[in-house]
Design an enzyme around this catalytic site. Structure first.
Site, mmCIF file in Angstrom:
data_model
loop_
_atom_site.group_PDB
_atom_site.id
_atom_site.type_symbol
_atom_site.label_atom_id
_atom_site.label_comp_id
_atom_site.label_asym_id
_atom_site.label_seq_id
_atom_site.Cartn_x
_atom_site.Cartn_y
_atom_site.Cartn_z
ATOM 1 N N GLU A 147 40.105 38.799 44.638
ATOM 2 C CA GLU A 147 39.986 39.138 43.218
ATOM 3 C C GLU A 147 41.275 39.847 42.859
ATOM 4 O O GLU A 147 41.472 41.017 43.189
ATOM 5 C CB GLU A 147 38.761 40.031 42.996
ATOM 6 N N CYS B 37 41.686 44.958 36.022
ATOM 7 C CA CYS B 37 42.280 43.625 35.962
ATOM 8 C C CYS B 37 41.821 42.850 34.732
ATOM 9 O O CYS B 37 42.465 41.878 34.337
ATOM 10 C CB CYS B 37 41.975 42.841 37.238
#
Length: 487
Positions: free
Chosen positions: A262, A296
Site C-alpha cells: 500500500e 496517502c
C-alpha cells in the site's frame, strides 16, 4: 517547538519517560543501544526504545516459526482479537494521547484513529471464524467421476509487517489483525517515528492472551531488520505501507515472496460545473487537512471546471483560512506539525518553485519549524512535484479545466492511482468517471480520503498491489489446498 499558528503550546500530561524493549517469543528483551522518542510538538522526551540487530530480527522469525508449528485454532484467534478490540476501546484515551504525543496528530484525529482500530480488531475477530473454503465439482468431467473435492484455506506463512508513522495504531492493526485471523504469525517493524504506539498495542495483545511467538515487535533501523526478513525463506509475505520507492525496492529484493504493498499517491478530486459546492468545499477541506495531510489518500489535486472555478476557489480559500493549526492537543486544531523538519522544508521548496513557475499562492504557505499552515495554490504548473509526486502535507493545488474529459486525462497523467473523487449531479458523468479514472477506489460526491475499514482498499500503478480491508487482506494471506476423495 515554539508557539506558532493559532494555538499555544501545552504541556502533555503523559510526559513520563518510559522504555520499550523488543518483544520476541513472548518476552520483552532489552538491547544495549536505545533510541529516544520525543514529543513532536513540545520536543519533550517521551521515552526510549531498544534498537534491534539482524540477530534479533532472525530470532523473531524463529519465534514466529515455532508458534505456527504449534498452531492456534480459529476460535482462539477470534477470541483473542475480540479481546484486543475491547482493550483498545478501554485504553482509547491513553492510545489517543500517545499518538498525538509521538506523532503530532491533532487529538481529534487521534481519537478517530483509535475508534477505527476498535473496529479493525473486531472485524478481524469476526473473519477468523469464517475462513472460506468451497467444494469443487470434479465430476463435471469424466475423469473426476465418483470423487468429492473441496478446498481448505491454509495460512501462507509468516508475515513481515512494516508499517508507517501516520496511522501508528490502525494501520498496524490492519496488518496484524488479518494475519492472525488467517493463522499467520507476525514479525512487526513499526516506524521509528511512532514506535511507542505499536508497543502499547502489542501489550494489549499480550494481555488478551496471545501465545508467545504469534506477534513479535522489533524496533530499529530498516537496513538491519527488514533486510534480514527479505532474505529469510521462512517469511512468506511482506506487507508494507509506505513510499512507492521503498515498496517496489522491497519487492525487487525478494521477488519470490508475496508482497502486499500500500504505497503513495497524489489524490485527485474533480469538481464538475454542476457540482454542489456546499458539499464539495467542506469535503475538500476535510480530505486535504485531516491528519495534517499526512495520509496517502489526502487530497492533493483539485480539477475544477471553469464555470464554477472562481466560486469554488474563493470558498476553499476561506475554508482553509478558517482552519486552526498549531498545538495538536487543542480540541480546535485541525493541522498539527509534520513528522519532521525535512518534510516541511521539502514542501516549502516545492511551493516556492511552483510560485516561481507561475503558480499563485491563494492562502497559507507559512512554514515554522515542522508546521505548515493550510495552503492552497492555484494554476500550478503541470510538471510541478505538487502535482506529480506525493506531498504528504496540508497543501492543495487547484487547476482550472474546460471539461470533465480534460480533468480525467489530467487525473490519470500520474504514476499513482489510489483513491479519487468526483462531485457532480449527473449520473452519466459519475459513471463515465468511474469507468475511466485510474484508481483503486472512485468516490462520487464523497471526499477522496474516505476509507471504511472493511472495504477493499488499495491502488493501481505506482500506488501498490494487493488489497487491505480485513476480509480482503485475509484472502491474500491464505492459499487454497485442494483435497480430493474417492470413496
Amino acid at each position: 517547538m515554539p508557539d506558532v499558528g493559532t494555538r499555544k503550546t501545552s504541556a502533555p500530561e503523559e510526559d513520563k519517560m518510559q522504555h520499550q524493549a523488543l518483544y520476541v517469543a513472548g518476552v520483552w528483551q532489552d538491547t544495549a543501544e536505545r533510541w529516544t522518542v520525543s514529543d513532536k510538538w513540545t520536543g519533550t522526551e517521551l521515552g526510549t526504545v531498544s534498537v534491534a540487530t539482524k540477530q534479533h530480527a532472525t530470532a523473531a522469525v524463529d519465534a514466529a516459526e515455532d508458534a505456527m508449528r504449534k498452531g492456534l485454532p480459529p476460535y482462539a484467534r477470534a477470541r483473542i482479537l475480540a479481546d484486543v478490540s475491547r482493550l483498545v476501546e478501554e485504553h482509547a484515551d491513553e492510545l489517543a494521547s500517545l499518538i498525538t504525543a509521538e506523532l503530532g496528530k491533532p487529538i481529534t484525529a487521534s481519537r478517530a484513529e483509535v475508534a477505527r482500530a476498535v473496529v479493525t480488531a473486531r472485524l478481524s475477530a469476526e473473519e477468523a471464524g469464517r475462513l472460506p473454503g468451497e467444494t469443487v465439482p470434479l465430476d463435471a468431467v469424466e475423469a473426476g467421476g465418483g470423487t468429492f473435492a473441496f478446498t481448505v484455506p491454509c495460512p501462507r506463512g509468516i508475515v513481515a509487517a512494516i508499517t508507517p508513522f501516520n496511522f501508528p495504531l490502525n494501520l498496524v492493526l490492519h496488518k496484524v489483525g488479518p494475519a492472525l485471523a488467517a493463522g499467520c504469525a507476525v514479525v512487526l517493524k513499526p516506524s521509528e517515528h511512532a514506535p511507542l504506539t505499536a508497543g502499547l498495542m502489542v501489550r494489549l495483545f499480550e494481555r488478551a492472551g496471545l501465545p508467545a511467538g504469534w506477534l513479535n515487535l522489533v524496533t530499529g533501523p530498516p537496513s538491519e531488520i527488514v533486510d534480514a526478513w527479505l532474505h529469510d525463506d521462512r517469511v512468506a509475505v511482506v506487507s508494507f505501507t509506505g513510499s512507492s520507492a521503498v515498496g517496489w525496492r522491497l519487492k525487487s529484493q525478494s521477488p519470490r515472496k508475496l508482497h502486499v504493498l500500500e504505497l503513495g499517491s497524489n489524490t485527485a478530486m474533480v469538481v464538475a460545473a454542476d457540482a454542489d459546492l456546499d458539499r464539495a468545499v467542506p469535503d475538500a477541506t476535510t480530505a486535504a487537512l485531516s491528519g495534517s495531510g499526512q495520509a496517502c489518500v489526502s487530497l492533493q489535486r483539485v480539477y475544477v471546471e471553469r464555470p464554477v472555478a472562481d466560486r469554488f476557489i474563493s470558498a476553499l480559500v476561506r475554508s482553509f483560512a478558517d482552519a486552526d493549526y498549531g498545538d495538536p492537543r487543542d480540541e480546535r486544531t485541525v493541522v498539527g506539525p509534520l513528522v519532521n523538519r525535512d518534510a516541511a522544508e521539502r514542501l516549502l521548496n516545492w511551493m516556492t518553485a511552483a510560485e516561481q513557475a507561475g503558480a499563485r499562492l491563494a492562502v497559507g504557505g507559512d512554514v515554522t519549524d515542522r508546521l505548515l499552515a493550510p495552503t492552497v495554490l492555484v494554476d500550478v504548473p503541470r510538471d510541478s512535484p505538487l502535482l506529480c509526486e506525493e506531498a504528504f502535507g496540508p497543501v492543495v493545488s487547484v487547476i482550472v479545466v474546460d471539461s470533465v474529459a480534460q480533468a480525467i486525462d489530467e487525473v490519470n497523467a500520474t504514476g499513482y492511482g489510489l483513491n479519487t473523487a468526483i462531485y457532480t449531479r449527473s449520473l452519466a458523468t459519475s459513471l463515465e468517471y468511474a469507468k475511466k479514472a485510474q484508481a483503486g477506489s472512485v468516490l462520487v460526491n464523497m471526499p477522496p480520503s474516505f476509507r471504511a475499514d472493511h472495504m477493499p482498499y488499495g491502488g493501481v500503478k505506482g500506488s501498490g498491489q494487493g488489497r487491505e480491508g480485513v476480509k480482503y487482506a485475509i484472502a491474500d494471506l491464505l492459499q487454497e489446498k485442494l483435497v480430493v476423495l474417492r470413496p
